[in-house]
Write a protein that holds these residues in place. Structure first.
Motif, mmCIF file in Angstrom:
data_model
loop_
_atom_site.group_PDB
_atom_site.id
_atom_site.type_symbol
_atom_site.label_atom_id
_atom_site.label_comp_id
_atom_site.label_asym_id
_atom_site.label_seq_id
_atom_site.Cartn_x
_atom_site.Cartn_y
_atom_site.Cartn_z
ATOM 1 N N UNK A 1 0.857 -1.187 0.000
ATOM 2 C CA UNK A 1 0.000 0.000 0.000
ATOM 3 C C UNK A 1 0.889 1.231 0.000
ATOM 4 N N UNK A 2 0.321 2.370 -0.304
ATOM 5 C CA UNK A 2 1.104 3.594 -0.261
ATOM 6 C C UNK A 2 0.437 4.731 -0.990
ATOM 7 N N UNK A 3 1.246 5.719 -1.308
ATOM 8 C CA UNK A 3 0.764 6.907 -2.006
ATOM 9 C C UNK A 3 1.706 7.270 -3.142
ATOM 10 N N UNK A 4 1.120 7.835 -4.176
ATOM 11 C CA UNK A 4 1.878 8.382 -5.292
ATOM 12 C C UNK A 4 1.486 9.852 -5.372
ATOM 13 N N UNK A 5 2.499 10.722 -5.324
ATOM 14 C CA UNK A 5 2.243 12.162 -5.308
ATOM 15 C C UNK A 5 2.875 12.806 -6.539
ATOM 16 N N UNK A 6 2.060 13.548 -7.271
ATOM 17 C CA UNK A 6 2.501 14.306 -8.433
ATOM 18 C C UNK A 6 2.864 15.711 -7.945
ATOM 19 N N UNK A 7 4.151 16.049 -7.991
ATOM 20 C CA UNK A 7 4.628 17.374 -7.587
ATOM 21 C C UNK A 7 4.738 18.216 -8.852
ATOM 22 N N UNK A 8 3.746 19.059 -9.069
ATOM 23 C CA UNK A 8 3.589 19.760 -10.341
ATOM 24 C C UNK A 8 4.740 20.725 -10.617
ATOM 25 N N UNK A 9 5.080 21.584 -9.684
ATOM 26 C CA UNK A 9 6.125 22.593 -9.903
ATOM 27 C C UNK A 9 7.451 21.947 -10.293
ATOM 28 N N UNK A 10 7.806 20.842 -9.614
ATOM 29 C CA UNK A 10 9.072 20.155 -9.878
ATOM 30 C C UNK A 10 8.982 19.190 -11.063
ATOM 31 N N UNK A 11 7.754 18.875 -11.498
ATOM 32 C CA UNK A 11 7.566 17.957 -12.619
ATOM 33 C C UNK A 11 7.934 16.524 -12.300
#
Length: 140
Positions: free
Chosen positions: A110-120
């Motif tokens: 299980x876990x999370x995936x995070x899209x960091x927009x500014x850093x791409x």
């Protein structure tokens, strides 16, 4: 804990670039997706984006929907002009497959995936479930 930088492949990298542009235009800083799997079944949950942003159609995008076998030949099914949410889901499943194929099997993960927009960039926190066994041998 060491972070590995991994390429998702040409299709997903292209979709990631388009996705980040749209999210930045919409004023999104991060998008987070949870995943959970075990017992040969796993799913990526919906992102925390607003319903309006999830439904944006990205003209020219393409995601893989699956592969069928026909007479010994692999035929890939594609979906074109996908929504932001479909692209996010596709990237998440690809990231899981590339880094931890079989993540949904046995005790799973299980876990999370995070899209960091500014850093791409896309970051994944992956928690693998493991059953631990300890043998204690005694002789009397």
């Amino acid at each position: 804990m060491k972070t590995k930088k991994i390429s998702l492949g040409a299709l997903e990298d292209s979709n990631k670039g388009i996705l980040m542009e749209i999210l930045e235009r919409e004023g999104v800083e991060t998008a987070t997706v949870s995943f959970n799997g075990s017992g040969d079944d796993g799913q990526v949950e919906e992102s925390d984006l607003s319903p309006k942003i999830k439904k944006i159609v990205v003209v020219g995008s393409k995601i893989r929907q699956g592969t069928m076998w026909d007479g010994g030949k692999a035929i890939t099914r594609w979906k074109h002009d996908c929504t932001v949410e479909e692209i996010i889901q596709s990237i998440c499943y690809e990231a899981l497959e590339v880094t931890h194929g079989g993540w949904e099997n046995e005790d799973g993960a299980y876990g999370e995936i995070v899209f960091h927009v500014k850093d791409g960039i896309v970051k994944m926190d992956f928690n693998e479930r493991v059953v631990q066994t300890e043998l204690h041998e005694h002789e009397f």
